[in-house]
Design a protein around this motif. Structure first.
Motif, PDB file in Angstrom:
ATOM      1  N   THR B  45     101.870  50.329  -9.223  1.00  0.00           N
ATOM      2  CA  THR B  45     102.499  49.331 -10.336  1.00  0.00           C
ATOM      3  C   THR B  45     102.046  47.906 -10.291  1.00  0.00           C
ATOM      4  O   THR B  45     101.656  47.594 -11.583  1.00  0.00           O
ATOM      5  N   ASP B 173     103.063  54.651 -16.077  1.00  0.00           N
ATOM      6  CA  ASP B 173     103.593  54.621 -14.494  1.00  0.00           C
ATOM      7  C   ASP B 173     104.563  55.645 -14.450  1.00  0.00           C
ATOM      8  O   ASP B 173     105.671  55.772 -14.894  1.00  0.00           O
ATOM      9  N   GLU B 174     103.911  56.647 -13.648  1.00  0.00           N
ATOM     10  CA  GLU B 174     104.730  57.900 -13.454  1.00  0.00           C
ATOM     11  C   GLU B 174     105.589  58.591 -14.491  1.00  0.00           C
ATOM     12  O   GLU B 174     106.805  58.580 -14.437  1.00  0.00           O
TER      13      GLU B 174
END
Ligand SMILES: Nc1ncnc2c1ncn2[C@@H]1O[C@H](COP(=O)(O)OP(=O)(O)OP(=O)(O)O)[C@@H](O)[C@H]1O
Ligand SMILES: [Mg+2]
Lengths: 227, 252
Positions: B45, B173-174
């Motif tokens: 991240t 992000d995911e």
């Protein structure tokens, strides 16, 4: 919904189908060489075999990648596992065609022998079996696949008959033994091509139904429920 | 043909003097999907957030090194942050929609950019929702509250909202970590669609997802870039033993 794996599987199938047609052509040429006595095709078959070997490696790599990148399950997984084995069988058929054409290259007196041993029938049976195997794979057709077992038995009988005939011929004319032994080895290799074609049919059956036909004889197979 | 969109050079990142990234060098290719994988806390991240300078909102953030987008160092003094964040869109792990209508959520960025005409905004809404594969599901309820959508729909709406700002880079992000397999498959399909127009960076804990959708994969471990390369190579024959251990689940 088209999944990413579908595109890869489609590519793989296309490769395998191309390989089928290459191998089919090799066998056709080898048989043609035996029957006609033309000695020009060995080279062609060997060149084709190098292409087949390249296909074999490429197909292995494609399958390796699809499995690593897509985590196939169920029918996808069966297809990939079977594609691997179909690939092996195709490659072996190609090798056998090369062997046959090399032996055929040394024949001189086949006219005398072939007509006495039903060779035309054997050749026809082999060609038909390859067609069944390839068509069943291309169309996922289990009926065609099952049909192969009938033909395999037929082929075995024909080869048996021919081999007995060869023994008779050799007894009558010992001068021809050398030539007859070569033809005998060709018969054995053709029979093995038939086995590989049948193996391909078994894999097709497995892909579609998830049932394994390995180690079954044709009675078992004919009594299988249709799927 | 190589076509570098983002070039990360010798990038180190610190939070309160604790190092989160250590001398990362990475070239991200245009119109490709690049996955970033690695165990929790390895810096995925943090790495994404250096690309749109989101880290600067965090107290104690320090960085060394450069991030170039289209050859321009985004940490240059005279970079316009508003423009940068428009150029580099981000989709977060959990949807972060506003408690407002679906429509208002999507037109947020275009309105900030000064677009007020209803006709044009309507067009944008339909276009980005179609791109994000959610148009059919919401076209009849554009005025209802966005937070009433399912998690999978909210995530696709977030993507639509990000697209409305017309970025050229998408940081994700995911994006599918909270979703069921069908919604996940939809997001993955969407990613494959979108890469024709965008350069995509995808952080994921799902190795299979990285394998399925990305062209390149980067493996981070304890703030270091351990291996970076084409995804098929990484997942069939990685060079580094640590990468192999991680992707085969032998880690730790
Ligand atoms: N705002 C922050 N303040 C202090 N430290 C931080 C902050 N954000 C991240 N860190 C630290 O930086 C390191 C990398 O964190 P990061 O969030 O980038 O990891 P990650 O790879 O995204 O992990 P995860 O998979 O759990 O999301 C961690 O050690 C984390 O504690
Ligand atoms: Mg994270």
């Amino acid at each position: 919904m088209e999944r990413p794996i579908d595109i890869h599987i489609e590519k793989l199938k296309t490769r395998l189908i191309k390989m089928c047609s290459l191998v089919d052509d090799q066998v056709d040429k080898a048989i043609e060489e035996i029957v006609s006595g033309k000695n020009t095709v060995v080279n062609e078959i060997e060149i084709a075999d190098r292409r087949v070997d390249k296909f074999d490696l490429k197909i292995d790599r494609i399958i390796h990648r699809i499995i690593a990148l897509n985590q196939p399950v169920a029918v996808d997984l069966r297809l990939l596992l079977s594609a691997m084995k179909i690939n092996i069988n195709l490659e072996r058929i190609g090798d056998l065609a090369v062997n046959i054409s090399r032996t055929a290259d040394e024949l001189k007196l086949q006219d005398k022998i072939l007509s006495n041993i039903k060779f035309e029938k054997i050749a026809g049976e082999i060609k038909h079996m390859l067609k069944l195997a390839f068509d069943s794979f291309i169309n996922n057709d289990t009926d065609l696949a099952k049909n192969l077992f009938v033909h395999e038995e037929n082929l075995d009988r024909l080869v048996d008959f021919s081999q007995n005939k060869l023994v008779e011929i050799m007894k009558e004319d010992p001068a021809i033994i050398d030539e007859a032994m070569k033809i005998n080895s060709i018969l054995e290799e053709l029979e093995r091509i038939g086995d590989h074609a049948t193996n391909i049919g078994k894999e097709v059956y497995f892909i579609v139904s998830s049932k394994s036909l390995k180690h079954l004889d044709s009675d078992d197979i004919n009594s299988l429920d249709d799927i | 043909m190589k076509d570098t969109k983002i070039e990360i050079k010798n990038l180190s990142v610190f939070f309160n003097y604790v190092q989160a990234l250590n001398k990362i060098n990475l070239e991200i290719q245009s119109n490709k999907v690049t996955s970033i994988i690695g165990p929790s806390g390895c810096g995925k991240t943090s790495l994404l957030r250096t690309i749109n300078r989101m880290n600067e909102l965090i107290k104690g953030f320090l960085h060394k090194g450069e991030v170039l987008i289209d050859g321009i160092n985004i940490y240059d003094k005279n970079i316009d942050l508003v423009k940068l964040r428009k150029l580099v869109g981000m989709v977060f792990q959990n949807s972060n929609l506003f408690p407002k209508s679906i429509y208002e959520n999507i037109v947020f960025a275009p309105t900030l950019q000064g677009i007020n005409e209803k006709g044009i905004l309507d067009e944008i809404v339909e276009r980005v929702c179609t791109q994000a594969a959610i148009w059919k599901e919401i076209k009849d309820k554009l005025n209802s509250n966005a937070l009433n959508l399912s998690a999978g729909q909210q995530q696709r709406l977030c993507i639509a909202r990000t697209l409305a700002a017309e970025p050229s880079i998408l940081l994700m992000d995911e994006p599918a970590s909270a979703l069921d397999p069908i919604s996940t498959a939809k997001i993955e399909e969407l990613i494959l669609e979108l890469k024709n127009e965008y350069t995509i960076l995808l952080v994921t804990h799902n190795m299979q997802q990285a394998a399925r959708v990305s062209d390149y994969t980067a493996f981070l471990y304890m703030g270091q870039l351990i291996e970076f390369g084409r995804t098929p190579k990484m997942f069939t024959n990685p060079i580094n033993k640590q990468t192999e251990d991680y992707i085969t689940g032998r880690f730790g």
